[in-house]
Design an enzyme around this catalytic site. Sequence first.
Site, PDB file in Angstrom:
ATOM      1  N   GLU A 177       0.025  -1.142  -4.645  1.00 46.80           N
ATOM      2  CA  GLU A 177       0.714  -1.756  -3.512  1.00 46.80           C
ATOM      3  C   GLU A 177       1.624  -2.931  -3.860  1.00 46.80           C
ATOM      4  OE1 GLU A 177      -2.660  -1.986  -4.107  1.00 46.80           O
ATOM      5  OE2 GLU A 177      -3.443  -3.948  -3.530  1.00 46.80           O
ATOM      6  N   ASN A 178       2.236  -2.961  -5.044  1.00 49.57           N
ATOM      7  CA  ASN A 178       3.112  -4.081  -5.398  1.00 49.57           C
ATOM      8  C   ASN A 178       4.067  -4.409  -4.251  1.00 49.57           C
ATOM      9  OD1 ASN A 178       2.226  -3.554  -8.218  1.00 49.57           O
ATOM     10  ND2 ASN A 178       3.471  -1.723  -7.903  1.00 49.57           N
ATOM     11  N   HIS A 223      -2.167   3.951   3.023  1.00 53.10           N
ATOM     12  CA  HIS A 223      -3.029   2.915   2.434  1.00 53.10           C
ATOM     13  C   HIS A 223      -2.189   1.840   1.728  1.00 53.10           C
ATOM     14  CE1 HIS A 223      -6.780   1.499   0.413  1.00 53.10           C
ATOM     15  NE2 HIS A 223      -5.937   1.177  -0.549  1.00 53.10           N
ATOM     16  N   GLU A 224      -1.300   2.283   0.847  1.00 52.09           N
ATOM     17  CA  GLU A 224      -0.517   1.299   0.081  1.00 52.09           C
ATOM     18  C   GLU A 224       0.399   0.518   1.017  1.00 52.09           C
ATOM     19  OE1 GLU A 224      -1.755   0.931  -2.727  1.00 52.09           O
ATOM     20  OE2 GLU A 224      -2.690   2.898  -2.895  1.00 52.09           O
ATOM     21  N   GLU A 277      -2.384  -4.784 -11.493  1.00 51.79           N
ATOM     22  CA  GLU A 277      -3.723  -5.032 -10.946  1.00 51.79           C
ATOM     23  C   GLU A 277      -4.768  -4.364 -11.835  1.00 51.79           C
ATOM     24  OE1 GLU A 277      -4.489  -3.777  -6.912  1.00 51.79           O
ATOM     25  OE2 GLU A 277      -6.498  -4.586  -6.977  1.00 51.79           O
ATOM     26  N   GLY A 298      -4.554   5.999  -8.255  1.00 44.42           N
ATOM     27  CA  GLY A 298      -3.769   6.772  -7.284  1.00 44.42           C
ATOM     28  C   GLY A 298      -2.405   6.154  -7.059  1.00 44.42           C
ATOM     29  N   ALA A 299      -2.394   4.874  -6.747  1.00 47.11           N
ATOM     30  CA  ALA A 299      -1.134   4.214  -6.436  1.00 47.11           C
ATOM     31  C   ALA A 299      -1.362   2.710  -6.414  1.00 47.11           C
ATOM     32  CB  ALA A 299      -0.619   4.671  -5.077  1.00 47.11           C
TER      33      ALA A 299
HETATM   34  N1  B3K Z   1      -4.955  -1.678  -5.488  1.00 49.13           N
HETATM   35  C1  B3K Z   1      -4.770  -0.523  -6.331  1.00 49.13           C
HETATM   36  C2  B3K Z   1      -5.809  -0.485  -7.369  1.00 49.13           C
HETATM   37  C3  B3K Z   1      -5.341  -0.644  -8.765  1.00 49.13           C
HETATM   38  C4  B3K Z   1      -6.546  -0.508  -9.653  1.00 49.13           C
HETATM   39  C5  B3K Z   1      -6.408  -0.828 -11.028  1.00 49.13           C
HETATM   40  N2  B3K Z   1      -7.624  -0.589 -11.783  1.00 49.13           N
HETATM   41  C6  B3K Z   1      -4.807   0.744  -5.550  1.00 49.13           C
HETATM   42  C7  B3K Z   1      -5.227   0.635  -4.143  1.00 49.13           C
HETATM   43  O1  B3K Z   1      -6.389   0.479  -3.846  1.00 49.13           O
HETATM   44  O2  B3K Z   1      -4.394   0.643  -3.276  1.00 49.13           O
HETATM   45 ZN    ZN Z   2      -6.114  -0.224  -1.951  1.00 45.85          ZN
END
Ligand code: B3K
Ligand code: ZN
Length: 879
Positions: free
Chosen positions: A270-271, A303-304, A127, A267-268
């Site tokens: 969510e794959n 969150h993830e 992402e 931070g992390a």
């Molecule tokens: N969705 C990811 C964000 C990754 C950002 C890359 N620039 C983290 C999050 O909001 O859960």
């Molecule tokens: Zn997020």
Amino acid sequence: MRGENEETIFLKDYAETPYVVEQVELDVRIAPDTSTIRAFLTLTPRAATAPGTPLVLDGEELTLRSIAIDGLPLALTAYETTATGLVVHQPPNKRFVLETEVAVEPEKNLRLMGFYRSSGTWCTQCEPEGFRRITYYYDRPDVLAPFKVRMTADRKLAPVLLSNGNLVEQGTVGNDQHYAVWEDPFPKPAYLFAMVAGDLGSIHDEFTTASGRKVALGIYCTHGKESECLYAMDSLKRSMAWDERRFGREYDLDIFNIVAVSDFNFGAMENKGLNIFNDKLVFAKPETATDADYINIESVIAHEYFHNWTGDRITCRDWFQLCLKEGLTVYRDQEFSMDERSRPVNRIEDVRQLRQTQFPEDGGPLAHPPRPDRYKEINNFYTATIYEKGAEVVRMLATLLGEAGFRRGMDLYFERHDGEATTIEAFIKVFEDSSGQNLQHFQQWYLQAGTPELDVRDSYDPASQTYTLELTQTNPPTPGQPEKQPLVLPIKFGLIGPNGSPMSWASVAGAEVRDEMIVLDRASATVTFTGIPNKPVPSLLRGFSAPVTLTTNATEADQLFLARHDSDPFNRWQALQDVAMKLMVGAFRGTAWTDAQVGALAEALEETLNSKELDAAYKALAMSPPNEQSVARTIEHDVDPDRVHAVRGELITALVARLAPTLEKIYLTNDSRLAYSPDFQQTGRRSMKNTALSLLVQGGASGADKLAREQYERALNMTDRLSALSISVHSWTADAQALLGDFRTMYTADPLVLDKWLALNAGAPDDGVVDRVRAILAAPDFPQNNPNRLRALMATFGMNNPTQFARADGAGFRFLAEFVGDVDKRNPQVAARVLTAFRVWRSYEPGRRAEAEKALKALHDAGSLSRNTADILERTLAG
Ligand code: B3K
Ligand code: ZN
């Protein structure tokens, strides 16, 4: 790297792809130096696609080794590779399989986007646009397909092979190699693809869903760190249970894995079924992690996980809709943490965070709406506005619709849009359809940037026993949006009678008033209450029910009254903040506070601190005066950070002169030798104790420095040790230097603790900080490519050291700008993020403003910057 003059991308230009991806199969051979990816994409032209329409796929830094359609290699003239992708000039006019083989070099990928190697582990970050660095593809969120991935690697180097979905096959290849096949049945966009290969330890657990399905949970990490993953696992299980209870959402695959990696830009992530985390948001043990670390781990794990429904199953049509998944998921994680800990305390902390990070963004050159309509570099839009303001907008929706109404809308959202890539408009529509309310005006929150200013004046007429509130909202211009509409503001409120109890009214007119909420949807309104026997004190914007800046005609006496009597804990806290702020801003502007004023504030504080109902965590927040950045933000123009620092220090000294005995008592009664637990009670008591110590040291109370040193030396956990150290460093006590040195030697081996040391060095308000940080950065063993280390040092310096970053001689500005120019060559995302420290540059007094501008222009003139950094720089200079 693409140049800075790349064209802007507009929301209005959105169009579907001419070809649909039906299936993705990847065959990945992972090996040191060069890995290869064979991709088999099943593609079909849409009905509307004209025969011969070129197939244009994204691709970046890929070496194409072969290309075929339906098994037949393509002639050189049939396709073309460019710096941004692959064009197949005349694909078949029916379903076909495009087969490509590319080579990539993960070890050289310092941008940490796409496929890269972190401390020996191969991993991915896709992402928003990383998948194009793995293979040629439609790298956009509205292209959803099922993925099947075969990974092959050396058995010793990578005994663990993970991807999304379920493991369907594994085995050995020859003596040294092995493979695993992962299949994800849920169609997903490429940004949710993930792959990890390495020699990792792990912990395992199980969760049984509400409908009785068993889910195998795993957390993978560096060997030896397994026991530090237990809190993350516990947080995951609590998150899974909460999403079932609160939103009726169950997990859907048989496996849920998390991998902790050491080099991560964010931070992390969510794959689907395979979250990848920055290890600082997984690892925790009392000796090395603070209470704040535990709290962050809990909230980011949640969150993830919550993204599985708000992000993965329902994703974004395009990146303009980013806050559809982010704002909503932040709202969900905030609610989770509130339920797990404390609603009022968490709310205050969330609002503090919003004001600290989002308000300056919204009031400066980088302001943008939660749903922007253009961008040059999407990575620059993972902002506090998309996340935190996005969450506030969802919270207002929940406030307007009520808990049950909001839940009905969410249920409809999940039912109607499951499996889709959708938009903000569709999100708003589900709430309209489920509630019957028209939310078109409310939707403007998503489209308009800037923090609304809400002004409220009250008056009372004893003769007619009427009480009047005059409300006015102003929406200041932001870059590209000179004219604004009034927004829909839900203003929760209460009227408090002279004896401190709530007052009711006979009738109310002048605006929509529901229960205890005024809905202001115009520029101004006069709300009149009848049947009011005495002049009340209004408690406005309870719970911070709308993300605005509020000004009122309340006197200090009114505010101190609220601090004592308001039944809304948020506003009680806010009232104390307001009085302290008023004194500091007044002093900054040349009106010194009187003894009586400080005395009255000290008394109200004392009463709060002695309250039997309020808990320790709340009291800790109540006794923390607004920080220097928020004082500067209230001053708004011609800020001299040295004077802000001095004025704040003087107020603390004056308060401590009155409160020292109370603070000392708090310190002693909350100092505990109990076995560490990160629970709300213990965390609150530590927070209260350490805040008391911090005030005592800042206020120059006798013996306080010594108390801090002793606490540092005998601390049983990192929270107490780091607090004591940080207090000493921030006041730059006689012990500060020695304690910093001690901390450095004691914890050299642990990189996450090293970050704390780096941040302390960078945040110290002493004059030597630029030289010291420069030396740390230049040391031969400094990990130049690790985002956590770089951010701990340089983002802290830029964002949390207001006096030294904005030194009058410009040395702080120059240092940060030079750093950005340098790190930009390796990791543009880190560079661009650190550069946003300059977003407040126009608020400084003229001398500093000129220095900041010089530093920014020098960076601009120094030559070729990444698109990320060039975009931030241009907007910062222009806005
Ligand atoms: N969705 C990811 C964000 C990754 C950002 C890359 N620039 C983290 C999050 O909001 O859960
Ligand atoms: Zn997020």
